[in-house]
Design a protein around this motif. Structure first.
Motif, PDB file in Angstrom:
ATOM      1  N   UNK A   1     -11.127 -40.080   8.609  1.00 28.00           N
ATOM      2  CA  UNK A   1     -11.716 -40.270   9.937  1.00 28.00           C
ATOM      3  C   UNK A   1     -12.069 -38.912  10.549  1.00 28.00           C
ATOM      4  N   UNK A   2     -11.177 -37.948  10.341  1.00 27.67           N
ATOM      5  CA  UNK A   2     -11.423 -36.623  10.910  1.00 27.67           C
ATOM      6  C   UNK A   2     -12.643 -35.984  10.263  1.00 27.67           C
ATOM      7  N   UNK A   3     -12.718 -36.114   8.920  1.00 28.89           N
ATOM      8  CA  UNK A   3     -13.870 -35.541   8.216  1.00 28.89           C
ATOM      9  C   UNK A   3     -15.158 -36.189   8.710  1.00 28.89           C
ATOM     10  N   UNK A   4     -15.098 -37.520   8.821  1.00 28.06           N
ATOM     11  CA  UNK A   4     -16.288 -38.245   9.265  1.00 28.06           C
ATOM     12  C   UNK A   4     -16.688 -37.810  10.674  1.00 28.06           C
ATOM     13  N   UNK A   5     -15.672 -37.637  11.499  1.00 27.52           N
ATOM     14  CA  UNK A   5     -15.964 -37.265  12.880  1.00 27.52           C
ATOM     15  C   UNK A   5     -16.600 -35.874  12.931  1.00 27.52           C
ATOM     16  N   UNK A   6     -16.056 -34.954  12.116  1.00 26.53           N
ATOM     17  CA  UNK A   6     -16.584 -33.586  12.134  1.00 26.53           C
ATOM     18  C   UNK A   6     -18.017 -33.562  11.619  1.00 26.53           C
TER      19      UNK A   6
ATOM     20  N   UNK B   1     -20.053 -35.991  11.777  1.00 29.12           N
ATOM     21  CA  UNK B   1     -20.937 -36.713  12.685  1.00 29.12           C
ATOM     22  C   UNK B   1     -21.211 -35.921  13.959  1.00 29.12           C
ATOM     23  N   UNK B   2     -20.461 -34.828  14.128  1.00 26.29           N
ATOM     24  CA  UNK B   2     -20.607 -34.051  15.367  1.00 26.29           C
ATOM     25  C   UNK B   2     -21.966 -33.353  15.395  1.00 26.29           C
ATOM     26  N   UNK B   3     -22.732 -33.566  16.417  1.00 26.82           N
ATOM     27  CA  UNK B   3     -24.064 -32.955  16.507  1.00 26.82           C
ATOM     28  C   UNK B   3     -24.091 -31.854  17.558  1.00 26.82           C
ATOM     29  N   UNK B   4     -22.914 -31.494  18.054  1.00 25.43           N
ATOM     30  CA  UNK B   4     -22.914 -30.563  19.183  1.00 25.43           C
ATOM     31  C   UNK B   4     -22.717 -29.109  18.756  1.00 25.43           C
TER      32      UNK B   4
END
Lengths: 904, 350
Positions: free
Chosen positions: B89-94, B96-99
């Motif tokens: 989940x953490x990898x996916x979140x990182x 997916x981060x577009x900021x």
């Protein structure tokens, strides 16, 4: 020095040689040509005119109208020259012609009168700087209308030779010497100078006595009468002009032409002005005066040589004649002097009096006395041509040491194979015949059989120019052409080069400071800036408080730079001030430094009277020729002239001063507030800069693989901490910039290495910018003397260490390293086989009034090489450390006991 | 065999509920670790349950052991699964981060700068080292003997005048050329040898954009049994090609320096125009670079060497001038002016 191609061409057949293309060959074989100049070019439209009528200008008093005959036509032009006269022949420039001077002549009107063209001066034609009057074409027989370059030999190609490249060649200061070179390079014969048809009388012109034998080696003298003083013909005048000499009159011009041709300066006296019948060449007497030809009164010194008549000086020997015996319009009798004066003496006088003349410049080169005679004969020949009525009325008197005991010719024994081998040529490339021809073209005589050679040097090369076989190598090489010598790799011994440790140390230091610490290297002068030193109050004091000596220049360029620096930091601080003043730095360093500078250089410290230089200060300096056998061998190989000076110089070789290699670092930060001189630095800035400086020194020692440095304050100012060794020539202990309360001596392995200090507030207050600066100065040689830390490949410990922090409330005056030492000693040996390492981590300082408002945090790391540490072990160690602080006067009372009771 | 549910079963169910619930609820690796310790640690509830086996009747022990062991396995697997889920989940979140802003300026590492004189000097030293030359360092305050007499510059020579030399009170002087080290090197090393010695030199002359009273030179000296002009030509061409990092042509012109005979001015092919002709070489294709020559026998003698046995070549390269040529420095006084901005204009590092 100019070389005239026309003149050369009178002495060598130059048919088919383009002087501009030949210039490169000349440069490669003879001397450096700075510029090839075309003289008298671009004048083909200018024609010979004769003034036939002069009438006044109707509208101007200073202008006149000249009717000129141009051969096929006549024109009337307006002319402002005051010397305009009927019958004179002058250059006429038709309209539309652009002259070398840049002027374009127009078909214009001058004050309402049309003027289709102009009559020209020498300056108009770019032939000289002379604007005074028209160029008079006297002695020019060409019909009117003849183009000027056809009428007179106007056009010439001049080589402007770099004087520095012929200082060692006295023979090249005359055109004939240059012509000999050209002849050798072209392999064509050199024509002899014409000295035929001269008949001298039987009686000497005057009695000549030489008492200044050292100054004058030869003095020739004769007399000519029946002379009519007049301007020289235009051709002679132009020749002088083209070679940079101002025409005066026929007699003076003849002295100059003979000098330009042979290289030997001459002087002509007005015979009627010479008082008495004797000339004496002697040293001047203190207080003696002479008005020279330029109208200046010269105050003479005993080092000067003068020519005197019965009543006093009439010429400053070899430099300039006296006004009292000048050739004047009424002169009819001329006494000629052709002498050979000593170069060094002439140079000395010319330098002292600031009189550099064509004559002195030549005599300085140590002319061949033989040339003086040739110059005298050429002068006589020229005068007889210029003044048909003149007659030589005396013998050619010839006196001096050169005549009494003529020097033996210089003969050099060598071999053909040696000469070839030094050039890197073999007998096929450089044949015997070629060698013979080249030497003979340069007037060297060859004798010898087979490979052996005895080469006799012509007198005009023998003075200080050619004396050894190596000189002959050069003669052959340059005529052969160095560009024709094949290059060949030298056979060298395959050995690793030697690199002194000091060199590697400097490289490592640069790396540590520039790459590791982000500092910028500067290279500064060895002279101190005295104004800065004075303004900042910089001085190096001894422990006793007196100023340490600095090396002082006997001659200095500026009163601002009179001494060599004893410390690098003084100049570095000055550079820091300059840099801080620039302000608005583009980038601040990541460590918050505004500017960080360092310099690796030598400092200069005078030897005390009882010192001799320590090897550490000057590694690997062999004293020159201290071995008596080597010294004698060297002196025996020198010529007499050299040996004398070398013997004296060897005797007087006193030990050199200390020249220690130093490293200096300056870290500076500009402070806000702008109250320069009054602002005191925030302590946090001071602490940070100081710690940055300490860190740089620690990095340096690591990079140089030396033990960690120790930082200790001087017990009293100017005193070394106990047990440190300091050699003479090392960093001074009391520079003015040393902050007596904020500094440390740097020691490595018991050796004093240098100082780290914030600048003294007194010095800081004198800077031109509000700033805090930390300085480091250390002796690289002393650091090199410390044994490097050996490297060892140890297996890493198998068991992890155990660590805890200890935060100790204490007084602000406590030294972190002292406290660390107490703790480390207490931890040692508490548990068998367990090592305890204590490191300072951080501090907290309460700005309040609590006497124990400072807290120092230490990290304690314990390690058992043979196993893990138990909780009990850690507790034991912790108690032992706390126990060591129970009675520490600078630690808060009861704190340690409390910690033991409640927390372990 | 009894079909009755044993009393401890409820305890196992309860422990499972607590442990698995905490594991499922863990959103970070840290809370997961807490949940794991809460179940399986020394004081964990599953561990506590396991300890009860000793107090049970023998008939119940087998069943209890199987149930408790099963629970422990379940909990262990749940922890692994949960850990994997959290990591993914953490990898996916990182990802997916577009900021993330990749356009922010780079952080200043505050690189230091080595002076161009040092850089060029070191570069040259390395070229010479690679060709077997030692690199030596000699004093700047010199004796009159080493600077002049030993170099065959006798007292009458114009170079000895006050105008050219800084003299110190007491008779020593500031060396006017690195050649002052020649005789020192001859005494220091057994021939044959070859060496360079760079350093500061001093001239008593007024300063302008192209003259300074202090500047840097690099002296080269080779001593061997047989050294010819041909050797000098080859050595200079090879060395200068290495220094300029390209093929360089050299030519020799006569030049007078008392300590060499024959002496030369060495020109190199113009590096600006490749001999096509330009303003730098004044259309000649050649640029004067350095003086050189074969070592004068008097200098060998001063160095304690027999000129019948030993020969040599020497050259003196103007380091300051080379730095100016290479970097287009138009005022020599910038080199020793102490202005950090000048030095920082060059690439950092060594």
């Amino acid at each position: 020095m100019f070389v005239s191609w026309n003149w050369i061409s009178e002495l060598v057949d130059t048919t088919g040689v383009d002087p501009k293309a030949f210039a490169e060959r000349f440069t490669l074989s003879v001397a450096e040509i700075e510029e090839v100049v075309e003289f008298g070019a671009g004048l083909s439209a200018v024609v010979v005119a004769e003034v036939v009528k002069i009438s006044p200008h109707p509208n101007a008093d200073k202008l006149r109208l000249a009717d000129c005959d141009l051969g096929d036509r006549q024109v009337q032009v307006v002319c402002g020259a005051p010397d305009l006269k009927v019958g004179m022949r002058v250059p006429f420039v038709p309209p539309g012609v652009t002259l070398p001077s840049g002027i374009t002549v127009r078909h214009g009107e001058v004050r309402g009168v049309p003027s289709p063209g102009m009559l020209a001066s020498e300056a108009d034609l770019g032939l000289s700087e002379d604007h005074d009057g028209l160029m008079e074409l006297d002695g020019c027989d060409a019909p009117t209308g003849t183009p000027l370059p056809t009428a007179i030999a106007l056009h010439d190609v001049l080589y402007e030779v770099d004087n520095k490249s012929i200082t060692h060649r006295p023979d090249l200061w005359g055109q004939v010497g240059m012509a000999r070179e050209v002849a050798a390079l072209l392999n064509r014969p050199l024509k002899p100078l014409d000295i035929t048809g001269l008949t001298f009388g039987d009686t000497p012109p005057l009695d000549v006595a030489i008492s200044a034998h050292g100054h004058c080696r030869r003095y020739l003298c004769t007399r000519l009468d029946g002379v009519t003083i007049a301007p020289s013909p235009v051709a002679a005048r132009l020749r002088l002009r083209s070679l940079g000499v101002r025409p005066i009159n026929n007699i003076v011009d003849a002295t100059n032409l003979a000098m330009l041709e042979t290289g030997n300066p001459l002087h002509a006296f007005d015979a009627s002005s010479v008082r008495g019948d004797q000339l004496i060449i002697r040293q001047a007497v203190e207080g003696e005066q002479l008005e020279t030809l330029d109208g200046e009164t010269r105050h003479l010194a005993p080092t000067d040589c003068v020519i005197t008549d019965e009543q006093g000086p009439v010429a400053l020997a070899g430099i300039m004649g006296g006004a009292n015996s000048e050739i004047v319009a009424t002169t009819t009798g001329v006494v000629l002097e052709a002498a050979s004066f000593d170069g060094a003496a002439i140079r000395k006088t010319a330098t002292r009096l600031g009189m550099r003349t064509d004559s002195s410049a030549r005599f300085e080169k140590h002319l061949d006395p033989e040339t003086a005679r040739l110059a005298a004969l050429r002068f006589c020949k020229m005068v007889l041509e210029l003044c048909p009525d003149a007659q030589i009325t005396a013998s050619l008197l010839d006196k001096g040491a050169h005549i009494d005991s003529p020097p033996a010719p210089v003969a050099i024994s060598t071999s053909r194979s040696y000469l070839r081998s030094r050039l890197g040529l073999n007998a096929e490339q450089l044949s015997d015949a070629w060698m013979d021809r080249a030497f003979s073209a340069l007037a060297f005589e060859l004798r010898g059989e087979g490979d052996e050679l005895v080469v006799t040097v012509p007198s005009f090369r023998a003075g200080r120019d050619v004396g050894i076989a190596e000189d002959l190598v050069e003669e052959l090489g340059r005529v052969f052409g160095y560009d024709h010598i094949p290059s060949e790799a030298p056979q060298v011994a395959a050995r690793p080069p030697y690199l002194p440790p000091s060199k590697l140390q400097e490289r490592a230091a640069r790396q540590a400071l520039a790459q590791g610490r982000g500092l910028t290297e500067v290279v500064l002068y060895s002279f101190e800036s005295e104004p800065f030193r004075k303004r900042a109050g910089l001085v190096e004091l001894s422990a006793a408080g007196h100023a340490e000596p600095r090396l002082r220049l006997a001659n200095h360029l500026s009163a601002d730079q009179t001494h060599l620096r004893r410390l690098l930091c003084n100049n570095l601080l000055s550079a820091m001030e300059d840099n801080l003043l620039q302000g608005n730095r583009a980038a601040e360093g990541h460590k918050g430094l505004t500017i960080g500078l360092f310099e690796l250089s030598r400092a200069f410290v005078p030897l005390a009277s009882n010192e001799s230089a320590h090897p550490a200060a000057d590694p690997g300096l062999p004293p020159a020729l201290t071995d008596s056998t080597a010294r004698q061998g060297y002196l025996d190989g020198l010529s007499d002239a050299l040996r004398e000076g070398a013997t004296a110089a060897l005797k007087s070789t006193a030990p050199l001063p200390w020249q220690p290699r130093r490293l200096a670092i300056a870290l500076g930060e500009r402070l806000g507030g702008g109250q320069q001189g009054l602002v005191s630095a925030p302590k946090a800035v001071s602490v940070r800069l100081f710690r940055e400086a300490v860190g740089a020194v620690e990095d340096l020692c690591r990079q140089l693989q030396r033990p960690a440095p120790q930082f200790k304050r001087q017990p009293s100012v100017g005193q070394l901490p106990d047990g440190l060794i300091r050699h003479p020539g090392q960093v001074d202990l009391r520079p003015a910039w040393l902050h007596t309360a904020r500094h440390a001596t740097i020691a490595v392995d018991g050796r004093f290495i240098g100082l780290v200090s914030l600048i003294h507030p007194e010095v800081r207050s004198r800077l031109g910018v509000p700033a805090e600066v930390a300085l480091v100065e250390l002796d690289l040689d002393a650091l090199l003397d410390v044994t490097a830390v050996p490297e060892q490949g140890e297996a890493p410990p198998k068991f992890p260490p155990s660590a805890f922090d200890l935060t100790v409330p204490c007084q602000p005056s406590v030294r972190a390293d002292d406290l660390r030492g107490v703790l480390a000693a207490a931890g040692d040996g508490v548990v068998d086989g367990v090592s305890v390492d204590v490191q300072w981590v951080s501090e907290y300082a309460d700005e309040g009034t609590d006497a124990f408002g400072r807290a120092l945090t230490f990290n304690v790391t314990s390690r058992n090489p043979d196993g893990s540490l138990t909780d009990d072990n850690i507790t034991q160690i912790r108690r032992a450390l706390l126990g060591s602080l129970l009675d520490h006067s600078q630690v808060r009372d009861g704190w340690a006991q409390d910690m033991i009771t409640h927390h372990s | 065999m009894s079909t009755e549910t044993p009393a401890w079963m409820a305890d196992i169910d309860s422990a499972a509920l607590t442990a698995l619930g905490a594991i499922e609820a863990a959103a970070t690796l840290a809370t997961l670790r807490e949940a794991e310790v809460g179940a399986l640690g020394r004081k964990g509830n599953v561990t506590a349950l396991m300890k009860r086996i000793g107090k049970l009747d023998k008939s119940e022990r087998k069943a209890f052991g199987a149930a408790a062991g099963g629970l422990r396995g379940k909990v262990t697997r749940a922890v692994s699964a949960r850990r994997e889920a959290i990591v993914q989940a953490a990898i996916a979140a990182e990802l997916a981060d577009t900021t993330f802003d990749e356009t922010l300026p780079g952080l200043d590492g505050a690189p230091g700068h080595v002076h161009p004189l040092s850089r060029v000097q070191q570069e040259l030293e390395d070229v010479f080292i690679s060709m077997g030359f030692s690199v030596l360092d000699y004093p700047e305050v010199e004796s009159e003997f080493d600077n002049f007499e030993a170099l065959n510059i006798p007292g009458w020579h114009p170079a000895r005048d006050m105008q050219d030399t800084f003299w110190l009170e007491g008779g020593h002087l500031l060396r006017t050329h690195t050649s002052a080290g020649q005789v020192r090197a001859m005494h220091q090393f057994k021939p044959p040898f070859r060496a360079v010695f760079p350093g500061k030199v001093y001239r008593y002359e007024s300063t302008d954009a192209s003259h300074d009273h202090t500047f840097h030179q690099l002296e080269g000296l080779m001593i061997g049994r047989h050294v010819s002009v041909g050797h000098l030509l080859d050595s200079m061409r090879t060395l200068l090609s290495a220094i300029f990092k390209r093929d360089v042509q050299v030519r020799l012109r006569p030049g007078y320096f008392p300590f060499v005979e024959p002496g030369f001015e060495l020109d190199i092919s113009c590096q600006v125009c490749d001999q096509k002709g330009c303003s730098v070489c004044k259309q000649s294709g050649w640029v004067e670079l350095l003086p050189c020559g074969l070592v004068h026998p008097n200098v060998l003698r001063a160095g304690g060497l027999d000129p019948d046995e030993w020969q040599g070549w020497a050259f003196g390269l103007g380091l300051s001038r080379l730095v100016m040529m290479r970097y287009g420095v138009n005022d020599i006084r910038l080199l020793m002016g102490g202005d950090a901005r000048f030095v920082e204009g060059f690439h950092p590092g060594t």
